[in-house]
Design a protein around this motif. Structure first.
Motif, PDB file in Angstrom:
ATOM      1  N   MET A 436       0.841  -1.193   0.000  1.00  0.00           N
ATOM      2  CA  MET A 436       0.000   0.000   0.000  1.00  0.00           C
ATOM      3  C   MET A 436       0.880   1.249   0.000  1.00  0.00           C
ATOM      4  N   LYS A 437       0.601   2.145  -0.932  1.00  0.00           N
ATOM      5  CA  LYS A 437       1.361   3.399  -1.015  1.00  0.00           C
ATOM      6  C   LYS A 437       0.886   4.331   0.091  1.00  0.00           C
ATOM      7  N   VAL A 438       1.827   4.949   0.807  1.00  0.00           N
ATOM      8  CA  VAL A 438       1.491   5.897   1.877  1.00  0.00           C
ATOM      9  C   VAL A 438       2.258   7.193   1.651  1.00  0.00           C
ATOM     10  N   GLU A 439       1.646   8.301   2.046  1.00  0.00           N
ATOM     11  CA  GLU A 439       2.288   9.611   1.892  1.00  0.00           C
ATOM     12  C   GLU A 439       3.272   9.888   3.016  1.00  0.00           C
ATOM     13  N   ASP A 440       2.909   9.462   4.236  1.00  0.00           N
ATOM     14  CA  ASP A 440       3.720   9.754   5.415  1.00  0.00           C
ATOM     15  C   ASP A 440       3.995   8.437   6.125  1.00  0.00           C
ATOM     16  N   PRO A 441       5.259   8.013   6.271  1.00  0.00           N
ATOM     17  CA  PRO A 441       5.569   6.714   6.885  1.00  0.00           C
ATOM     18  C   PRO A 441       5.300   6.655   8.383  1.00  0.00           C
ATOM     19  N   LYS A 442       4.941   7.811   8.999  1.00  0.00           N
ATOM     20  CA  LYS A 442       4.654   7.822  10.434  1.00  0.00           C
ATOM     21  C   LYS A 442       3.167   7.995  10.740  1.00  0.00           C
ATOM     22  N   LYS A 443       2.445   8.679   9.888  1.00  0.00           N
ATOM     23  CA  LYS A 443       1.075   9.109  10.190  1.00  0.00           C
ATOM     24  C   LYS A 443       0.143   7.950  10.529  1.00  0.00           C
ATOM     25  N   LEU A 444       0.296   6.831   9.858  1.00  0.00           N
ATOM     26  CA  LEU A 444      -0.627   5.716  10.028  1.00  0.00           C
ATOM     27  C   LEU A 444      -0.241   4.783  11.168  1.00  0.00           C
ATOM     28  N   PHE A 445       0.818   5.109  11.903  1.00  0.00           N
ATOM     29  CA  PHE A 445       1.294   4.292  12.998  1.00  0.00           C
ATOM     30  C   PHE A 445       1.285   5.133  14.282  1.00  0.00           C
ATOM     31  N   PRO A 446       0.120   5.294  14.909  1.00  0.00           N
ATOM     32  CA  PRO A 446       0.006   6.189  16.075  1.00  0.00           C
ATOM     33  C   PRO A 446       0.804   5.680  17.272  1.00  0.00           C
ATOM     34  N   ILE A 447       1.321   6.637  18.052  1.00  0.00           N
ATOM     35  CA  ILE A 447       2.149   6.322  19.209  1.00  0.00           C
ATOM     36  C   ILE A 447       1.452   6.822  20.476  1.00  0.00           C
TER      37      ILE A 447
END
Length: 452
Positions: A436-447
């Protein structure tokens, strides 16, 4: 920083490690303790069921050694693919253990929890945009496939780990992770060569499996420099050799020269392996080549039914020579019997060990037959009750099946266990194995951060 030192205690969290090896690793003053906690190797069941394939007591044992040692040394602990598969239930499994350790040992630290399970609507939205593509040999998926999935996780790269480190996390528990990222994150954060850092992570994620003799339950140590890295096993029983390290570089790869991952791939065409003393190997020349767009790998499973199995031994040489026709006849008898009741939606299989039980998945494999067989009768059906019924009927049919040349009138099968049939429960299969193509490598992985 001229050198960054990484301690990998074990191939998978919960597999254990000798205290002597771990103590040797701590003597070398690592900058981070990192460990991979999961894999798809045990199959789709654990992701679907939300359960860990590693024992809770074993995971706790490893963590209650690692975390206090790291806090005393002032270094972080990083865990990837928590709970074995990295979905929310698996991450919670690991979080509960860490909370228990913190309470029992009265520890004070900052915990970062990184989630990697994707909402189905998010996946479907990206599917509509054309941002999801299959990984061979997976087929294209539809929105219906996404809806059927029980859990869908994505392999995160090093970026979420770096954010957690920058925010002062002492312990990081992450969901599904690209295995090398757990080990390369601190190095990349500190400006080390990304190609070397990820290649080193590729080796360290399996700990001492890359040594001779290999072991998944022993430690490995990595020294990363500006233009190379060095690997050292921490037990006097093991050695790293150019062969063992180069061979492990080929592990789980379809292309010997390219190691793909989130955001790019490691190019190994110019990698060099050198024996620098009796048990250490130096590696240089590995390069990171970014892709134009950033992709993460999705893994999803759906439930397909319930399974029952029965294991039986066969010794009669006449039956062994006719085993294919016998199993086919038993299948036909089972199908005929249950058609009467309108039950046709089931799967019945006979896995025959001693006659290509392992290699049978390869159609061109040479057929070899031993002088005794282990037959696993497997039935999968929409309900556990139906699976039990079908397996039991197939087992009793085969037990007394009459074949040409049969002399004995007793049973054909020897059962090592009583009861002979075993309920295996829910059955899952992978139905999402896509990029899956993502724009931001951090945005979809909440901390989320917790202070103890």
């Amino acid at each position: 920083m001229k050198e960054l030192r990484i301690l990998s205690p074990t191939a998978i969290l919960g597999y254990g490690f000798p205290m002597e090896s771990f103590e040797e690793g701590m003597k070398r003053k690592p900058h981070v303790i990192a460990v991979d906690a999961g894999s798809t190797d045990p199959g789709p069941y654990y992701l679907g069921a939300g359960k860990s394939f590693t024992d809770r007591n074993s995971v706790k044992r490893d963590l209650e050694i690692m975390i206090p040692a790291a806090l005393e040394a002032g270094i972080p602990v990083i865990v990837g693919t928590a709970g074995g598969s990295g979905a929310r239930p698996h991450v919670e499994f690991a979080v509960d253990i860490v909370k228990e350790i913190a309470r029992e040992k009265r520890l004070s630290f900052k915990l970062a929890i990184i989630q990697s399970e994707f909402d189905k609507e998010l996946v479907k939205e990206n599917l509509r945009k054309g941002d999801i593509s299959p990984l061979y040999p997976a087929p294209e998926i539809t929105e219906a496939d996404v809806d059927e999935s029980v859990h869908i996780v994505a392999q995160m790269g090093e970026e979420p780990f770096i954010e957690a480190l920058e925010n002062g996390a002492n312990v990081i528990l992450a969901g599904r992770s690209y295995d090398p990222s757990v080990f390369s994150a601190l190095a990349i954060k500190n400006g080390f060569n990304k190609g070397l850092a990820i290649h080193l992570g590729k080796i360290l994620e399996c700990a001492a499996i890359a040594a001779l003799p290999g072991s998944g339950s022993d430690c490995m140590f990595g020294y990363l420099h500006e233009d190379n890295f060095v690997l050292e096993p921490l037990s006097p029983l093991r050695k790293c050799t150019t062969l063992s390290v180069a061979a492990h570089t080929l592990y789980e790869k379809t292309n010997p020269y390219i190691l793909p991952g989130p955001g790019g791939a490691i190019n190994l065409h110019e990698s060099k392996f050198e024996q620098i003393d009796d048990n250490k190997v130096r590696v240089s020349g590995s390069r990171f080549v970014p892709t134009e767009e950033y992709f993460v790998k999705l893994e999803g499973v759906k439930r397909v039914g319930y399974r029952t199995i029965s294991c039986a031994g066969v010794k009669d040489p006449i039956m062994i020579t006719k085993i294919d026709s016998i199993t086919q006849s038993v299948k036909e008898r089972v199908q005929n019997n249950f058609e009467t009741y309108g039950i046709t939606d089931f799967f019945l299989d006979f896995k025959i060990y001693g006659r290509n039980g392992v290699m049978g998945m390869f159609p061109d494999a040479t057929q070899r037959t031993g002088d005794e067989l282990l037959i696993i009768i497997e039935a999968v059906a929409p309900t556990q009750e139906q699976a039990d019924t079908i397996c039991g009927f197939a087992r009793s049919t085969m037990l007394h099946f009459g074949y040409e040349g049969r002399i004995a009138t007793a049973g054909n099968l020897a059962f090592p266990f009583s009861p002979s049939d075993c309920k295996m429960g829910e059955v899952y299969e992978f139905n999402v194995y896509h990029l899956m193509k993502v724009e931001d490598p951090k945005k979809l992985f909440p901390i989320e951060y917790i202070h103890f």
